[in-house]
Design a protein around this motif. Sequence first.
Motif, PDB file in Angstrom:
ATOM      1  N   THR A  51       0.840  -1.208   0.000  1.00  0.00           N
ATOM      2  CA  THR A  51       0.000   0.000   0.000  1.00  0.00           C
ATOM      3  C   THR A  51       0.874   1.256   0.000  1.00  0.00           C
ATOM      4  OG1 THR A  51      -1.807  -1.168   1.112  1.00  0.00           O
ATOM      5  CG2 THR A  51      -1.824   1.225   1.270  1.00  0.00           C
ATOM      6  N   GLN A  93      -8.259   0.071   0.244  1.00  0.00           N
ATOM      7  CA  GLN A  93      -8.698  -1.157   0.905  1.00  0.00           C
ATOM      8  C   GLN A  93     -10.068  -0.963   1.560  1.00  0.00           C
ATOM      9  OE1 GLN A  93      -4.641  -1.863   2.522  1.00  0.00           O
ATOM     10  NE2 GLN A  93      -5.454  -3.853   3.078  1.00  0.00           N
ATOM     11  N   ASP A 173      -6.287  -1.730  -4.661  1.00  0.00           N
ATOM     12  CA  ASP A 173      -5.772  -2.288  -3.402  1.00  0.00           C
ATOM     13  C   ASP A 173      -6.745  -3.345  -2.886  1.00  0.00           C
ATOM     14  OD1 ASP A 173      -4.300  -2.766  -1.134  1.00  0.00           O
ATOM     15  OD2 ASP A 173      -4.111  -0.661  -0.565  1.00  0.00           O
ATOM     16  N   GLU A 174      -6.402  -4.594  -3.092  1.00  0.00           N
ATOM     17  CA  GLU A 174      -7.211  -5.756  -2.694  1.00  0.00           C
ATOM     18  C   GLU A 174      -8.669  -5.625  -3.154  1.00  0.00           C
ATOM     19  OE1 GLU A 174      -6.467  -7.268   1.200  1.00  0.00           O
ATOM     20  OE2 GLU A 174      -4.493  -6.344   1.311  1.00  0.00           O
TER      21      GLU A 174
HETATM   22 MG   LIG Z   1      -1.975  -2.933   2.323  1.00  0.00          MG
END
Ligand SMILES: [Mg+2]
Length: 250
Positions: A51, A93, A173-174
């Motif tokens: 991140t 996220q 991010d994910e």
């Molecule tokens: Mg992360």
Amino acid sequence: MTTPTQQHDILLQIRNLNKNFGGLKAIQDVTMDLPAGVITTLVGPNGAGKTTLFNLITGHLVPTSGTVHWLGQPLKGIEPWRIARMGIARTFQDLRLFSHMTVEENIMSVMERSSWLWQGGRAAAEKRVNEILAETQLTEKRLERAVDLAYAERKFLSLARIMASEAKLWLLDEPASGLDPRSFERFVALLRDYASRGITICIIEHNLDIVIKLSDRVAFLDQGKLLAQGSSQDILKDPHLAAIYFGDRS
Ligand SMILES: [Mg+2]
Ligand SMILES: Nc1ncnc2c1ncn2[C@@H]1O[C@H](COP(=O)(O)OP(=O)(O)O)[C@@H](O)[C@H]1O
């Protein structure tokens, strides 16, 4: 054999990037390229710096040293909103949707910031919103508030907002974590479709099934260092990397 860097233009170029948080070296001498139209997955254990790397690209963090170039231009000192306007979009996220706005308003709010409304007028913008709603299967939810959506629908709305941004590079991010198998298949197909239209995608992902199905290329980060880059097969079959990934460093 040609490598992706020979076949594709390099959009984003990261050179010798470092980020320290006090004594913690969160990113250490990372050098990598993101070639146009390629899906790169960033993998690595929790705390590896994934991140942080996104934050350094998008201007949310300032590098301790090293450079990031976008289309040949250094991004040093440019504010996040301006970098977003230059064509780099990201998801977080925690999604960061406008919870109390409708699905449609969440998408329109991105388009108002991009050029759509001004170039093609309101009709063009509405046409594009309808396309995005159809692609993310949110058409029937367009008037529902983001907060009232199911989990997978919120994930797709986050993606819809990226689609609306007209960005050339998507940093996700994910994005697929916790998706059920059917939503996951749709998700993979959608990202592949956009990559085939020339969108460059970099995804942080823990699910190795997703990594294998989606990636053209995998970059493996551990303790801030880029340990390896290559095809998902090459990276995932490496016993040393697997040991790090699954938390067995003995
Ligand atoms: Mg992360
Ligand atoms: N803003 C910050 N201030 C201090 N430490 C941070 C900050 N952001 C991240 N870190 C630390 O940097 C390391 C990498 O974090 P992060 O990039 O979030 O990892 P990942 O996304 O790979 O799980 C972790 O040790 C984390 O605690």
